[in-house]
Design a protein around this motif. Structure first.
Motif, PDB file in Angstrom:
ATOM      1  N   ARG A  10       0.626  -1.072  -0.204  1.00  8.35           N
ATOM      2  CA  ARG A  10      -0.150   0.103   0.041  1.00  8.35           C
ATOM      3  C   ARG A  10       0.881   1.035   0.204  1.00  8.35           C
ATOM      4  N   ASP A  11       1.965   1.510   0.812  1.00  7.19           N
ATOM      5  CA  ASP A  11       2.877   2.353   0.761  1.00  7.19           C
ATOM      6  C   ASP A  11       3.316   2.758  -0.657  1.00  7.19           C
ATOM      7  N   GLN A  12       3.670   1.878  -1.498  1.00  8.00           N
ATOM      8  CA  GLN A  12       3.950   2.076  -2.788  1.00  8.00           C
ATOM      9  C   GLN A  12       3.047   2.455  -3.854  1.00  8.00           C
ATOM     10  N   LEU A  13       1.794   1.765  -3.723  1.00  9.81           N
ATOM     11  CA  LEU A  13       0.720   2.052  -4.330  1.00  9.81           C
ATOM     12  C   LEU A  13       0.303   3.451  -3.913  1.00  9.81           C
ATOM     13  N   VAL A  14       0.076   4.160  -2.962  1.00  9.28           N
ATOM     14  CA  VAL A  14      -0.010   5.425  -2.710  1.00  9.28           C
ATOM     15  C   VAL A  14       0.669   6.267  -3.235  1.00  9.28           C
ATOM     16  N   LEU A  33      -9.341 -15.827  -7.672  1.00  6.51           N
ATOM     17  CA  LEU A  33     -10.590 -14.666  -7.257  1.00  6.51           C
ATOM     18  C   LEU A  33     -11.014 -13.911  -8.439  1.00  6.51           C
ATOM     19  N   LYS A  34     -12.142 -13.724  -8.484  1.00  3.83           N
ATOM     20  CA  LYS A  34     -12.661 -12.751  -9.542  1.00  3.83           C
ATOM     21  C   LYS A  34     -12.639 -11.230  -8.896  1.00  3.83           C
ATOM     22  N   PHE A  35     -11.707 -10.243  -9.583  1.00  2.00           N
ATOM     23  CA  PHE A  35     -11.537  -9.015  -9.109  1.00  2.00           C
ATOM     24  C   PHE A  35     -12.296  -8.212  -9.875  1.00  2.00           C
ATOM     25  N   TYR A  36     -13.182  -7.368  -9.454  1.00  2.00           N
ATOM     26  CA  TYR A  36     -13.713  -6.400 -10.220  1.00  2.00           C
ATOM     27  C   TYR A  36     -13.344  -4.969  -9.987  1.00  2.00           C
ATOM     28  N   TYR A  37     -13.192  -4.319 -11.024  1.00  2.00           N
ATOM     29  CA  TYR A  37     -12.982  -2.846 -11.105  1.00  2.00           C
ATOM     30  C   TYR A  37     -13.930  -1.965 -12.004  1.00  2.00           C
ATOM     31  N   PRO A  38     -14.056  -0.924 -11.531  1.00  2.00           N
ATOM     32  CA  PRO A  38     -14.964   0.175 -12.459  1.00  2.00           C
ATOM     33  C   PRO A  38     -14.164   0.791 -13.816  1.00  2.00           C
ATOM     34  N   THR A  39     -15.028   0.987 -14.656  1.00  2.00           N
ATOM     35  CA  THR A  39     -14.628   1.681 -15.945  1.00  2.00           C
ATOM     36  C   THR A  39     -15.345   2.713 -15.971  1.00  2.00           C
ATOM     37  N   GLU A  40     -15.166   4.067 -16.830  1.00  2.00           N
ATOM     38  CA  GLU A  40     -15.901   5.112 -17.239  1.00  2.00           C
ATOM     39  C   GLU A  40     -16.153   5.981 -16.010  1.00  2.00           C
ATOM     40  N   PRO A  59      -8.909   4.014 -11.775  1.00  2.00           N
ATOM     41  CA  PRO A  59      -9.128   2.664 -11.026  1.00  2.00           C
ATOM     42  C   PRO A  59      -8.400   1.501 -11.795  1.00  2.00           C
ATOM     43  N   LYS A  60      -8.058   1.593 -13.239  1.00  2.00           N
ATOM     44  CA  LYS A  60      -7.385   0.345 -13.900  1.00  2.00           C
ATOM     45  C   LYS A  60      -6.225   0.390 -13.441  1.00  2.00           C
ATOM     46  N   ALA A  61      -5.345   1.605 -13.055  1.00  2.00           N
ATOM     47  CA  ALA A  61      -4.258   1.479 -12.599  1.00  2.00           C
ATOM     48  C   ALA A  61      -3.880   1.060 -11.235  1.00  2.00           C
ATOM     49  N   ILE A  62      -4.841   1.266 -10.203  1.00  2.98           N
ATOM     50  CA  ILE A  62      -4.964   0.729  -8.858  1.00  2.98           C
ATOM     51  C   ILE A  62      -5.398  -0.521  -9.061  1.00  2.98           C
ATOM     52  N   PHE A  63      -6.274  -1.127  -9.843  1.00  3.00           N
ATOM     53  CA  PHE A  63      -6.343  -2.584  -9.953  1.00  3.00           C
ATOM     54  C   PHE A  63      -5.156  -3.273 -10.338  1.00  3.00           C
ATOM     55  N   THR A  64      -4.361  -2.742 -11.439  1.00  2.00           N
ATOM     56  CA  THR A  64      -3.283  -3.299 -11.967  1.00  2.00           C
ATOM     57  C   THR A  64      -2.081  -3.721 -10.990  1.00  2.00           C
ATOM     58  N   LEU A 100     -12.104  -7.792   9.690  1.00  2.00           N
ATOM     59  CA  LEU A 100     -11.409  -7.388   8.413  1.00  2.00           C
ATOM     60  C   LEU A 100     -12.210  -7.818   7.272  1.00  2.00           C
ATOM     61  N   PRO A 101     -13.379  -6.982   6.970  1.00  2.00           N
ATOM     62  CA  PRO A 101     -14.417  -7.370   5.638  1.00  2.00           C
ATOM     63  C   PRO A 101     -13.752  -6.782   4.519  1.00  2.00           C
ATOM     64  N   ALA A 102     -12.686  -6.068   4.580  1.00  2.00           N
ATOM     65  CA  ALA A 102     -12.073  -5.146   3.564  1.00  2.00           C
ATOM     66  C   ALA A 102     -10.768  -4.871   3.899  1.00  2.00           C
ATOM     67  N   VAL A 103     -10.064  -4.244   2.940  1.00  2.00           N
ATOM     68  CA  VAL A 103      -8.717  -3.683   3.137  1.00  2.00           C
ATOM     69  C   VAL A 103      -8.851  -2.310   2.959  1.00  2.00           C
ATOM     70  N   PRO A 104      -8.561  -1.358   4.139  1.00  2.00           N
ATOM     71  CA  PRO A 104      -8.438  -0.027   3.963  1.00  2.00           C
ATOM     72  C   PRO A 104      -7.222   0.374   3.090  1.00  2.00           C
ATOM     73  N   ILE A 105      -7.248   1.067   2.065  1.00  2.00           N
ATOM     74  CA  ILE A 105      -6.226   1.447   1.125  1.00  2.00           C
ATOM     75  C   ILE A 105      -5.656   2.858   1.411  1.00  2.00           C
ATOM     76  N   SER A 106      -6.400   3.706   1.354  1.00  2.02           N
ATOM     77  CA  SER A 106      -5.878   5.234   1.237  1.00  2.02           C
ATOM     78  C   SER A 106      -6.891   6.278   1.563  1.00  2.02           C
ATOM     79  N   HIS A 107      -6.435   7.352   1.929  1.00  7.00           N
ATOM     80  CA  HIS A 107      -7.384   8.806   1.767  1.00  7.00           C
ATOM     81  C   HIS A 107      -6.488   9.594   1.038  1.00  7.00           C
ATOM     82  N   SER A 108      -7.250  10.189  -0.198  1.00 11.02           N
ATOM     83  CA  SER A 108      -6.758  10.776  -1.250  1.00 11.02           C
ATOM     84  C   SER A 108      -7.281  12.428  -1.169  1.00 11.02           C
ATOM     85  N   PRO A 109      -6.606  13.535  -1.535  1.00  9.59           N
ATOM     86  CA  PRO A 109      -7.170  14.734  -1.302  1.00  9.59           C
ATOM     87  C   PRO A 109      -7.593  15.030  -3.030  1.00  9.59           C
ATOM     88  N   PRO A 110      -8.826  15.173  -3.226  1.00 11.37           N
ATOM     89  CA  PRO A 110      -9.166  15.420  -4.613  1.00 11.37           C
ATOM     90  C   PRO A 110      -9.353  16.852  -4.823  1.00 11.37           C
TER      91      PRO A 110
END
Length: 566
Positions: A351-355, A405-412, A421-426, A528-538
């Motif tokens: 996650r450090d590298q991802l963020v 595992l089927k890993f869903y990610y959004p487009t558009e 989304p695609k870069a984060i999924f990748t 742990l129903p999910a993995v918290p990833i990041s907080h991001s300033p938009p």
């Protein structure tokens, strides 16, 4: 004294990011940023009142009936058409009057008395009054049909249940009744204290609609076919509120919404005659259209473009990070029901590298499912630092070394918490593959099946989703996600649901804070129903001739204050 608005200096975009982070320590600091913005922008005149203001949205709205929506692209036009009883003060998460001039909460928290603004008309000419308020509350509470109720996500999260629950996930209703004591006094009675109220009534979902229009256009008729829902003509053609803009038309093919100024608006009249919201799905295309002058405002410009936009005369406002991105894990899959497998997934992600590589400057790794600015945030939660060896060991211990595992990610779409989304999924998929998990990617359009697949059908094993806070309360994050059983997570632990409900029902503020701290510790360490990833300033960017925009930490901007110079 120095420049009171240093983010307007050359190169100020970097300072502004740091400023946004400081603002996240106290969301109210955004007030000072907004005040500076108003001061700076007020120097150039009023602008053209006959102008058309064009905004680039990142995805198509689902419909225009707020109660059936839960995403920013549907709420963006709704916030201009409707008003709520209470709203957030521009640039902050603080409460202020809207259709209600004041509200009084009884000592036991079970009764809220709203004193209503007088002389307000709905856009169809009918009167706004206490009877109209109660009609809306009773409409939500008495909604019939499993399809309609399953789409009322905000109502279910805030009020728990309906008069007649038709889904297994609904609970005992908190709402009891609404009484119109006179035209300007509405009394909402609750069955029990609800910590998130009245703040939750700032939610766009609880906008007040014209009862006449709701009845005329059969607003409650929602039909379901498979995973798809069809809404009434009220939601698609005739949304009717009290807001500064009125609905004119929606072009479904292009995803373009056209609104016109409501000259009978009770408050400050809109500064532009027309407001157009165009769907432009890619960030690059939005930026190019802004630079070409085809649009006036774009949301969520890529962080690497902020400096370049400013160098070309655009204005970039960076909001505080009041959001969360998470990797959801669906426990409907028996392998994901095993906590060790979910922990392995958490340890596998760098996650450090991802963020650092996929998010804007100022983004930070999330330790839990809400920002640190909220009361109830716990500093001492379980940490899942990057450890591929530990991930492999946990998978082996769980008998899941050959997991697929089927890993869903959004487009558009681009979301404030999910800039690409695609870069984060990748990136995440590569980390999971490295520890032996086989990933089957599934890409679905944001409003063309993704959310229905995830939130209604629960087809996924893993998915990317997140949240921008709607109001300043811990329940808006942890309760919204994990306060009840949802197809999104397949998380069914009634002890956890009861723990969150008890925290929300605790009237003592100090005890409530401690209760939510324990909730956060348990969600990350025990469940742990999910993995918290990041907080991001938009960010949000405007053309150089646009003034009066007040950026919101909740991303709930109203555009009636915005001027456009010709």
């Amino acid at each position: 004294m120095g420049n009171p608005c240093p983010w307007n200096q050359p190169g100020g975009y970097v300072y502004r990011v740091r400023r946004a982070l400081a603002a996240a320590v106290s969301v109210g600091l955004a007030v000072s940023m907004a005040a500076c913005a108003k001061s700076e922008r007020g120097e150039g005149g009023e602008g053209d009142s006959n102008a058309t203001l064009t905004i680039a949205g990142t995805g198509k709205p689902k419909n225009f009936d707020p109660i059936f929506n839960d995403d920013g692209e549907s709420f963006r036009p709704a916030r201009q058409i409707y008003d709520t009883l209470i709203q957030n003060k521009a640039g902050t998460a603080d409460l202020e009057p809207a259709l209600a001039t004041k509200w009084d909460v009884s000592p036991d928290g079970k009764e809220i008395t709203f004193t209503l603004r007088e002389g307000v008309k709905f856009q169809d000419g009918s009167a706004f009054n206490a009877a109209a308020v109660c009609f809306n509350f009773d409409r939500w509470f008495n909604m019939k049909g499993a399809a309609a109720q399953s789409q009322m996500i905000y109502y279910a999260d805030t009020f728990s249940g309906f008069a007649k629950n038709e889904t297994d996930s609904a609970g005992d209703p908190i709402y009891k009744s609404c009484t119109a004591k006179d035209d300007k006094t509405a009394v909402v009675a609750l069955n029990k204290f609800r910590g998130a109220l009245p703040a939750a009534l700032t939610l766009t979902a609880f906008s007040i609609s014209s009862p006449d229009a709701l009845k005329k256009y059969d607003a409650d008729k929602v039909t379901q076919s498979g995973d798809s829902f069809t809404y009434s003509s009220y939601a698609t053609e005739h949304p009717t509120g009290t807001g500064p803009y009125k609905f004119e038309k929606y072009d479904a093919a292009s995803g373009t919404t056209t609104l016109v100024r409501n000259d009978d608006y009770w408050g400050e009249k809109a500064k532009t005659a027309k407001l157009v919201i165009r769907t432009i799905e890619t960030e690059t295309a939005r930026k190019q259209e802004l630079e070409a002058g085809s649009v006036d405002i774009i949301d969520f410009p890529a962080a690497q473009d902020w400096k370049g936009l400013e160098s070309k005369g655009m204005k970039v406002e960076v909001r505080p990070a009041f959001n969360i991105l998470y990797l959801g894990m669906n426990e409907k899959n028996p392998k994901l029901k095993d906590l060790r497998v979910r922990q392995a997934i958490a340890y596998a992600i760098n996650r450090d590298q991802l963020v650092k590589t996929k998010f804007p400057e100022g983004a930070e790794v999330a330790k839990e499912f809400m920002p640190s600015t909220l009361s109830g945030y716990a500093d001492d939660v379980t940490q899942y630092n990057y450890d591929p060896a530990k991930a492999k060991s946990l998978l082996a211990a769980a008998g899941a070394s050959n997991l697929t595992l089927k890993f869903y990610y959004p487009t558009e779409v681009t979301r404030p918490y999910m800039p690409d989304p695609k870069a984060i999924f990748t990136s995440i998929a590569a980390d999971l593959t490295a520890v032996g998990i086989k990933i089957t990617p599934v890409a679905r359009p944001w409003n063309g099946g993704y959310k229905d697949d995830i939130q209604q059908a629960g087809k996924q094993d893993l998915h990317l989703l997140g949240w921008t806070g709607d109001y300043n309360d811990a329940y808006n994050f942890v309760g919204t996600f994990f306060g009840r059983e949802k197809p999104e997570f397949g998380f069914t632990d009634k002890t956890a649901f009861a723990q969150i409900a008890a925290a929300d029902a605790e009237p003592d503020a100090d005890k409530r804070k401690a209760d939510y701290e324990q909730v956060n510790k348990d969600l990350v360490g025990k469940y742990l129903p999910a993995v918290p990833i990041s907080h991001s300033p938009p960010a949000i960017a405007t053309a150089g001739n646009i003034d009066g925009l007040v950026a919101s930490p909740l991303t709930d901007e109203r555009f009636f204050t915005v001027t456009k110079k010709s």
